[in-house]
Design a protein around this motif. Structure first.
Motif, mmCIF file in Angstrom:
data_model
loop_
_atom_site.group_PDB
_atom_site.id
_atom_site.type_symbol
_atom_site.label_atom_id
_atom_site.label_comp_id
_atom_site.label_asym_id
_atom_site.label_seq_id
_atom_site.Cartn_x
_atom_site.Cartn_y
_atom_site.Cartn_z
ATOM 1 N N THR A 75 0.848 -1.183 0.000
ATOM 2 C CA THR A 75 0.000 0.000 0.000
ATOM 3 C C THR A 75 0.885 1.235 0.000
ATOM 4 O OG1 THR A 75 -0.149 -0.044 2.396
ATOM 5 C CG2 THR A 75 -1.917 -1.117 1.203
ATOM 6 N N GLU A 76 0.283 2.367 -0.351
ATOM 7 C CA GLU A 76 1.056 3.597 -0.497
ATOM 8 C C GLU A 76 1.769 4.006 0.797
ATOM 9 O OE1 GLU A 76 -1.675 6.707 -1.589
ATOM 10 O OE2 GLU A 76 -3.005 6.242 0.072
ATOM 11 N N PHE A 77 1.219 3.652 1.943
ATOM 12 C CA PHE A 77 1.831 4.073 3.207
ATOM 13 C C PHE A 77 2.845 3.058 3.735
ATOM 14 C CE2 PHE A 77 -1.656 1.437 4.649
ATOM 15 C CZ PHE A 77 -1.141 0.783 5.751
ATOM 16 N N GLN A 78 2.941 1.925 3.082
ATOM 17 C CA GLN A 78 3.855 0.902 3.585
ATOM 18 C C GLN A 78 5.195 0.987 2.863
ATOM 19 O OE1 GLN A 78 1.273 -2.560 3.189
ATOM 20 N NE2 GLN A 78 1.346 -2.807 5.399
ATOM 21 N N ALA A 79 5.507 0.009 2.070
ATOM 22 C CA ALA A 79 6.861 -0.155 1.547
ATOM 23 C C ALA A 79 7.035 0.231 0.088
ATOM 24 C CB ALA A 79 7.297 -1.604 1.752
ATOM 25 N N LYS A 80 6.089 0.955 -0.487
ATOM 26 C CA LYS A 80 6.184 1.300 -1.912
ATOM 27 C C LYS A 80 7.533 1.944 -2.252
ATOM 28 C CE LYS A 80 3.763 3.736 -5.581
ATOM 29 N NZ LYS A 80 4.180 5.118 -5.769
ATOM 30 N N PHE A 86 -6.567 -1.624 0.643
ATOM 31 C CA PHE A 86 -6.482 -1.938 2.059
ATOM 32 C C PHE A 86 -6.879 -0.743 2.937
ATOM 33 C CE2 PHE A 86 -3.894 -2.264 5.967
ATOM 34 C CZ PHE A 86 -4.445 -3.409 6.486
ATOM 35 N N LYS A 87 -7.960 -0.882 3.678
ATOM 36 C CA LYS A 87 -8.451 0.145 4.601
ATOM 37 C C LYS A 87 -8.557 1.520 3.948
ATOM 38 C CE LYS A 87 -7.148 -2.144 8.835
ATOM 39 N NZ LYS A 87 -6.605 -2.020 10.166
ATOM 40 N N GLY A 88 -8.935 1.544 2.660
ATOM 41 C CA GLY A 88 -9.135 2.812 1.944
ATOM 42 C C GLY A 88 -7.882 3.412 1.358
ATOM 43 N N HIS A 89 -6.715 2.792 1.567
ATOM 44 C CA HIS A 89 -5.457 3.295 1.011
ATOM 45 C C HIS A 89 -5.245 2.771 -0.393
ATOM 46 C CE1 HIS A 89 -4.005 5.025 4.777
ATOM 47 N NE2 HIS A 89 -4.535 3.972 5.381
ATOM 48 N N VAL A 90 -4.581 3.565 -1.205
ATOM 49 C CA VAL A 90 -4.240 3.111 -2.544
ATOM 50 C C VAL A 90 -3.341 1.893 -2.419
ATOM 51 C CG1 VAL A 90 -3.024 3.665 -4.686
ATOM 52 C CG2 VAL A 90 -4.473 5.369 -3.599
ATOM 53 N N GLN A 91 -3.680 0.869 -3.170
ATOM 54 C CA GLN A 91 -2.917 -0.384 -3.118
ATOM 55 C C GLN A 91 -2.435 -0.714 -4.504
ATOM 56 O OE1 GLN A 91 -5.235 -3.570 -1.508
ATOM 57 N NE2 GLN A 91 -3.476 -4.880 -1.240
ATOM 58 N N VAL A 129 5.325 0.027 -10.410
ATOM 59 C CA VAL A 129 3.880 -0.095 -10.222
ATOM 60 C C VAL A 129 3.272 -0.416 -11.581
ATOM 61 C CG1 VAL A 129 1.758 1.141 -9.636
ATOM 62 C CG2 VAL A 129 3.844 1.546 -8.309
ATOM 63 N N VAL A 130 2.495 -1.481 -11.634
ATOM 64 C CA VAL A 130 1.814 -1.830 -12.879
ATOM 65 C C VAL A 130 0.300 -1.699 -12.758
ATOM 66 C CG1 VAL A 130 3.657 -3.313 -13.741
ATOM 67 C CG2 VAL A 130 1.838 -4.305 -12.374
ATOM 68 N N ALA A 131 -0.204 -1.591 -11.546
ATOM 69 C CA ALA A 131 -1.638 -1.394 -11.342
ATOM 70 C C ALA A 131 -1.865 -0.869 -9.935
ATOM 71 C CB ALA A 131 -2.395 -2.705 -11.532
ATOM 72 N N THR A 132 -2.931 -0.125 -9.758
ATOM 73 C CA THR A 132 -3.304 0.349 -8.424
ATOM 74 C C THR A 132 -4.786 0.089 -8.187
ATOM 75 O OG1 THR A 132 -3.779 2.580 -9.229
ATOM 76 C CG2 THR A 132 -1.561 2.190 -8.367
ATOM 77 N N LEU A 133 -5.111 -0.098 -6.936
ATOM 78 C CA LEU A 133 -6.498 -0.235 -6.499
ATOM 79 C C LEU A 133 -6.798 0.990 -5.645
ATOM 80 C CD1 LEU A 133 -6.395 -3.977 -5.395
ATOM 81 C CD2 LEU A 133 -7.280 -3.052 -7.541
ATOM 82 N N PRO A 134 -7.600 1.932 -6.151
ATOM 83 C CA PRO A 134 -7.799 3.197 -5.435
ATOM 84 C C PRO A 134 -8.394 3.059 -4.044
ATOM 85 C CG PRO A 134 -9.130 3.117 -7.430
ATOM 86 C CD PRO A 134 -8.315 1.862 -7.389
ATOM 87 N N LYS A 135 -9.177 2.044 -3.810
ATOM 88 C CA LYS A 135 -9.757 1.860 -2.478
ATOM 89 C C LYS A 135 -9.378 0.477 -1.980
ATOM 90 C CE LYS A 135 -13.394 5.155 -2.897
ATOM 91 N NZ LYS A 135 -14.738 5.530 -2.626
#
Length: 79
Positions: free
Chosen positions: A51-56, A74-79, A66-72
């Motif tokens: 997720t964006e707040f972890q180890a990106k 893990f817990k609302g964070h971009v994944q 990054v090849v894909a993101t999920l806007p909502k």
């Protein structure tokens, strides 16, 4: 680190370093050892999620893209 590989794809399921051990390059060494292990077996791709707040930034520093993101994700964070 937990991962599995099949033919050309390696999927990393978990990378976790205790807080007190972070910054000692243990995560970097683990991923480099994984790459060293799977490359002779024909693996050309490593897939993982974060997720964006972890180890990106950590993964990007090692050359992961990054090849894909999920806007909502893990817990609302971009994944």
């Amino acid at each position: 680190l937990t991962a599995e590989y099949l033919e050309t794809l390696c999927t990393v399921h978990l990378v976790w370093i205790k807080d007190e051990l972070r910054g000692l390059h243990i995560g970097t060494e683990l991923l480099l050892k994984l790459e060293e292990y799977i490359k002779p077996k024909g693996c050309t791709t490593i897939q993982l999620d974060t997720t964006e707040f972890q180890a990106k930034p950590f993964y990007e520093k090692l050359g992961y893209k990054v090849v894909a993101t999920l806007p909502k994700g893990f817990k609302g964070h971009v994944q």
